[in-house]
Scaffold this motif. Structure first.
Motif, PDB file in Angstrom:
ATOM      1  N   ARG A   1       0.824  -1.207   0.000  1.00 26.87           N
ATOM      2  CA  ARG A   1       0.000   0.000   0.000  1.00 26.87           C
ATOM      3  C   ARG A   1       0.860   1.259   0.000  1.00 26.87           C
ATOM      4  O   ARG A   1       0.537   2.256  -0.672  1.00 26.87           O
ATOM      5  N   VAL A   2       1.960   1.236   0.762  1.00 24.20           N
ATOM      6  CA  VAL A   2       2.862   2.382   0.787  1.00 24.20           C
ATOM      7  C   VAL A   2       3.462   2.617  -0.598  1.00 24.20           C
ATOM      8  O   VAL A   2       3.538   3.759  -1.077  1.00 24.20           O
ATOM      9  N   GLU A   3       3.874   1.554  -1.254  1.00 22.40           N
ATOM     10  CA  GLU A   3       4.439   1.703  -2.593  1.00 22.40           C
ATOM     11  C   GLU A   3       3.388   2.207  -3.581  1.00 22.40           C
ATOM     12  O   GLU A   3       3.687   3.011  -4.478  1.00 22.40           O
ATOM     13  N   GLN A   4       2.156   1.732  -3.416  1.00 24.97           N
ATOM     14  CA  GLN A   4       1.077   2.169  -4.298  1.00 24.97           C
ATOM     15  C   GLN A   4       0.795   3.665  -4.124  1.00 24.97           C
ATOM     16  O   GLN A   4       0.642   4.401  -5.105  1.00 24.97           O
ATOM     17  N   GLU A   5       0.737   4.105  -2.849  1.00 25.63           N
ATOM     18  CA  GLU A   5       0.494   5.518  -2.601  1.00 25.63           C
ATOM     19  C   GLU A   5       1.670   6.378  -3.071  1.00 25.63           C
ATOM     20  O   GLU A   5       1.474   7.495  -3.558  1.00 25.63           O
ATOM     21  N   GLY A   6       2.885   5.865  -2.910  1.00 25.12           N
ATOM     22  CA  GLY A   6       4.051   6.607  -3.389  1.00 25.12           C
ATOM     23  C   GLY A   6       4.056   6.757  -4.894  1.00 25.12           C
ATOM     24  O   GLY A   6       4.388   7.823  -5.428  1.00 25.12           O
ATOM     25  N   ALA A   7       3.696   5.685  -5.600  1.00 29.38           N
ATOM     26  CA  ALA A   7       3.624   5.765  -7.058  1.00 29.38           C
ATOM     27  C   ALA A   7       2.505   6.702  -7.514  1.00 29.38           C
ATOM     28  O   ALA A   7       2.596   7.339  -8.580  1.00 29.38           O
ATOM     29  N   ARG A   8       1.448   6.822  -6.706  1.00 31.64           N
ATOM     30  CA  ARG A   8       0.332   7.704  -7.052  1.00 31.64           C
ATOM     31  C   ARG A   8       0.667   9.167  -6.783  1.00 31.64           C
ATOM     32  O   ARG A   8      -0.009  10.073  -7.279  1.00 31.64           O
ATOM     33  N   GLY A   9       1.728   9.413  -6.012  1.00 33.32           N
ATOM     34  CA  GLY A   9       2.112  10.789  -5.707  1.00 33.32           C
ATOM     35  C   GLY A   9       1.384  11.383  -4.528  1.00 33.32           C
ATOM     36  O   GLY A   9       1.128  12.593  -4.497  1.00 33.32           O
ATOM     37  N   ALA A  10       1.043  10.551  -3.528  1.00 29.01           N
ATOM     38  CA  ALA A  10       0.302  11.042  -2.372  1.00 29.01           C
ATOM     39  C   ALA A  10       1.155  11.903  -1.446  1.00 29.01           C
ATOM     40  O   ALA A  10       0.612  12.616  -0.601  1.00 29.01           O
ATOM     41  N   GLN A  11       2.473  11.857  -1.566  1.00 31.53           N
ATOM     42  CA  GLN A  11       3.348  12.616  -0.669  1.00 31.53           C
ATOM     43  C   GLN A  11       3.486  14.083  -1.064  1.00 31.53           C
ATOM     44  O   GLN A  11       3.935  14.888  -0.259  1.00 31.53           O
ATOM     45  N   TRP A  12       3.133  14.433  -2.273  1.00 35.88           N
ATOM     46  CA  TRP A  12       3.313  15.801  -2.729  1.00 35.88           C
ATOM     47  C   TRP A  12       2.074  16.250  -3.496  1.00 35.88           C
ATOM     48  O   TRP A  12       1.405  15.464  -4.164  1.00 35.88           O
ATOM     49  N   PRO A  13       1.742  17.516  -3.387  1.00 38.45           N
ATOM     50  CA  PRO A  13       0.547  18.012  -4.080  1.00 38.45           C
ATOM     51  C   PRO A  13       0.809  18.180  -5.571  1.00 38.45           C
ATOM     52  O   PRO A  13       1.954  18.131  -6.039  1.00 38.45           O
ATOM     53  N   ALA A  14      -0.243  18.384  -6.290  1.00 41.07           N
ATOM     54  CA  ALA A  14      -0.124  18.643  -7.727  1.00 41.07           C
ATOM     55  C   ALA A  14       0.518  20.005  -7.956  1.00 41.07           C
ATOM     56  O   ALA A  14       0.440  20.899  -7.101  1.00 41.07           O
ATOM     57  N   PRO A  15       1.180  20.202  -9.078  1.00 44.12           N
ATOM     58  CA  PRO A  15       1.808  21.511  -9.345  1.00 44.12           C
ATOM     59  C   PRO A  15       0.782  22.628  -9.356  1.00 44.12           C
ATOM     60  O   PRO A  15      -0.347  22.459  -9.831  1.00 44.12           O
ATOM     61  N   TRP A  16       1.165  23.762  -8.772  1.00 38.98           N
ATOM     62  CA  TRP A  16       0.293  24.926  -8.736  1.00 38.98           C
ATOM     63  C   TRP A  16       0.623  25.846  -9.902  1.00 38.98           C
ATOM     64  O   TRP A  16       1.749  26.264 -10.091  1.00 38.98           O
ATOM     65  N   SER A  17      -0.354  26.119 -10.694  1.00 39.79           N
ATOM     66  CA  SER A  17      -0.168  27.017 -11.830  1.00 39.79           C
ATOM     67  C   SER A  17      -1.217  28.112 -11.753  1.00 39.79           C
ATOM     68  O   SER A  17      -2.369  27.870 -11.376  1.00 39.79           O
ATOM     69  N   SER A  18      -0.834  29.323 -12.084  1.00 35.13           N
ATOM     70  CA  SER A  18      -1.750  30.455 -12.043  1.00 35.13           C
ATOM     71  C   SER A  18      -1.369  31.441 -13.134  1.00 35.13           C
ATOM     72  O   SER A  18      -0.237  31.437 -13.635  1.00 35.13           O
ATOM     73  N   LEU A  19      -2.315  32.280 -13.476  1.00 36.72           N
ATOM     74  CA  LEU A  19      -2.113  33.303 -14.495  1.00 36.72           C
ATOM     75  C   LEU A  19      -2.227  34.670 -13.847  1.00 36.72           C
ATOM     76  O   LEU A  19      -3.091  34.900 -13.002  1.00 36.72           O
ATOM     77  N   ASN A  20      -1.340  35.579 -14.226  1.00 36.30           N
ATOM     78  CA  ASN A  20      -1.411  36.935 -13.718  1.00 36.30           C
ATOM     79  C   ASN A  20      -2.637  37.637 -14.306  1.00 36.30           C
ATOM     80  O   ASN A  20      -2.869  37.580 -15.515  1.00 36.30           O
ATOM     81  N   PRO A  21      -3.434  38.302 -13.462  1.00 35.76           N
ATOM     82  CA  PRO A  21      -4.607  38.988 -13.995  1.00 35.76           C
ATOM     83  C   PRO A  21      -4.212  40.179 -14.851  1.00 35.76           C
ATOM     84  O   PRO A  21      -3.170  40.811 -14.645  1.00 35.76           O
ATOM     85  N   SER A  22      -5.016  40.463 -15.826  1.00 27.30           N
ATOM     86  CA  SER A  22      -4.797  41.604 -16.706  1.00 27.30           C
ATOM     87  C   SER A  22      -5.739  42.723 -16.274  1.00 27.30           C
ATOM     88  O   SER A  22      -6.966  42.575 -16.358  1.00 27.30           O
ATOM     89  N   PHE A  23      -5.175  43.837 -15.801  1.00 26.45           N
ATOM     90  CA  PHE A  23      -5.979  44.945 -15.304  1.00 26.45           C
ATOM     91  C   PHE A  23      -6.229  45.952 -16.411  1.00 26.45           C
ATOM     92  O   PHE A  23      -5.403  46.134 -17.307  1.00 26.45           O
ATOM     93  N   ALA A  24      -7.363  46.601 -16.319  1.00 27.27           N
ATOM     94  CA  ALA A  24      -7.698  47.638 -17.285  1.00 27.27           C
ATOM     95  C   ALA A  24      -6.721  48.799 -17.165  1.00 27.27           C
ATOM     96  O   ALA A  24      -6.294  49.159 -16.071  1.00 27.27           O
ATOM     97  N   SER A  25      -6.368  49.380 -18.290  1.00 27.68           N
ATOM     98  CA  SER A  25      -5.402  50.475 -18.298  1.00 27.68           C
ATOM     99  C   SER A  25      -6.065  51.757 -17.828  1.00 27.68           C
ATOM    100  O   SER A  25      -7.215  52.061 -18.170  1.00 27.68           O
ATOM    101  N   GLY A  26      -5.307  52.507 -17.026  1.00 27.58           N
ATOM    102  CA  GLY A  26      -5.785  53.792 -16.539  1.00 27.58           C
ATOM    103  C   GLY A  26      -5.089  54.972 -17.172  1.00 27.58           C
ATOM    104  O   GLY A  26      -5.261  56.113 -16.726  1.00 27.58           O
ATOM    105  N   GLY A  27      -4.292  54.711 -18.213  1.00 34.39           N
ATOM    106  CA  GLY A  27      -3.580  55.792 -18.888  1.00 34.39           C
ATOM    107  C   GLY A  27      -2.190  56.003 -18.312  1.00 34.39           C
ATOM    108  O   GLY A  27      -1.861  55.537 -17.223  1.00 34.39           O
ATOM    109  N   ARG A  28      -1.377  56.707 -19.057  1.00 35.84           N
ATOM    110  CA  ARG A  28      -0.022  56.999 -18.609  1.00 35.84           C
ATOM    111  C   ARG A  28      -0.019  58.183 -17.650  1.00 35.84           C
ATOM    112  O   ARG A  28      -0.976  58.959 -17.571  1.00 35.84           O
TER     113      ARG A  28
END
Length: 364
Positions: free
Chosen positions: A32-59
């Motif tokens: 069971r330990v080997e099965q959980e290790g192969a499944r990746g239970a010890q570490w979370p999934a990679p976190w990916s995010s996108l930077n929000p695009s804000f409306a321009s307020g002019g120069r």
């Protein structure tokens, strides 16, 4: 660099390290330990995010031409990379930053709620620098910016150096200084001898300034008629610490003789959760436009109040109920500049703040 290869090697090294000192004798548990290790239970999934695009307020140049900013601001707020660089391109503000400049020009206090890395600092630094330029530098401490951590004050000082020192040959048009307890004795004496226009500090050091006679006399006297009091990362002040900071703000107002001219600016993050959506009941159906009650339908529980939104609603009333005093007559001068879909609280006549998620909440 291959990010995926780095990710794979990091996981493999950590897995080898964590499994190297584990010796399971039971076959079923080991499998069971080997099965959980192969499944990746010890570490979370990679976190990916996108930077929000804000409306321009002019120069910045556009705001200078509109008369909202001093002419020198177009030279200060440019993209600069070195101390000799005067900058060739003025920076472009986000919509919430330009809105903050417009609100600050009216003399009203405001709360800016937006995400991390969206330029909250410029939303109050640009109006402060503009005010100092209009009134003249060297007239004493015009603004006090309070940070919850020294790391934030240190980072902000470096950003201000790029704008106010780069390209000015050691003669900045607006002076600033950090006073958080990290300074050497010589730096401390220089600040007390010649107070800057903008003082960067933390709430603990600001408390000490009010209680130490050798610091109170030069700094507090220099801050007489204070124009701006900024609390950065306002959401960090809660509970007993929030009460202490509230009392500190009152003492600073009284010690500096700021009165009604003091502008309070607060920046915070939006409350967690998805953007607010108004809830509408479905229209009535049937020939007589009335639907008979369903005996099998369970009554839906009322949504729980959001603590984070409660804090945001309470913060909006700081200027009227905290800075001016709890017994002061209610005047709705605090504006809210919100981004990323955060709900904007509303004010009622009783001096309470109403939000789409709450009933009336007293600001005291």
């Amino acid at each position: 660099m291959d990010a995926f290869e780095v990710h794979r090697r990091l996981i493999e090294d950590y897995r080898t390290f964590s499994e190297g000192f584990v010796d399971v004798h039971d076959e079923r548990i080991r499998a069971r330990v080997e099965q959980e290790g192969a499944r990746g239970a010890q570490w979370p999934a990679p976190w990916s995010s996108l930077n929000p695009s804000f409306a321009s307020g002019g120069r910045v140049d556009d705001l200078v031409r509109e008369g909202l900013l001093h002419q020198e601001c177009s030279r200060i707020f440019r993209v600069k990379k070195a101390s000799e660089d005067r900058g060739s391109v003025p920076i472009t503000l986000h919509r919430h930053q330009s809105d903050a400049v417009r609100v600050a020009r009216t003399g009203a206090s405001y709360v800016l709620t937006t995400g991390t890395g969206s330029g909250k600092s410029l939303a109050y630094m640009v109006p402060i620098v503009d005010r100092v330029l209009r009134e003249g530098s060297g007239q004493g401490v015009r603004a006090i910016v309070v940070y919850p951590m020294n790391a934030l004050a240190n980072s902000q000082r470096e950003e201000m150096r790029k704008f106010l020192e780069f390209g000015y040959d050691g003669r900045p048009p607006v002076t600033f200084a950090r006073y958080t307890g990290q300074e050497t004795e010589d730096e401390r004496r220089a600040i007390l001898r010649n107070p800057p226009d903008i003082l960067l500090t933390n709430y603990v050091m600001l408390e000490l300034v009010l209680t130490r006679p050798d610091e109170r006399r030069p700094l507090v006297e220099a801050a007489h008629g204070l124009r701006f009091l900024v609390l950065d990362e306002l959401h960090t002040y809660r509970g007993r610490q929030g009460a202490d900071v509230a009392m500190l703000v009152r003492r600073v107002r009284d010690a500096c003789g700021a009165g009604q001219s003091l502008q309070c600016v607060h920046s915070t993050i939006p409350p967690p959760g998805p953007p607010h959506r108004h809830r509408h009941r479905p229209p009535p159906t049937g020939p007589d436009r009335r639907t008979p009650p369903d005996p099998h339908r369970r009554r839906q529980p009322r949504p729980r109040r959001r603590p984070a939104q409660h804090r945001l609603v309470t913060f909006v009333g700081l200027h009227d109920r905290l800075v001016r005093g709890a017994t002061a007559p209610y005047t709705p001068s605090a504006g809210v500049i919100s981004t990323m879909g955060a709900p904007i609280p509303r004010l009622n006549r009783s001096g309470c703040l109403r939000s789409p998620h709450q009933r009336s909440l007293p600001t005291r």
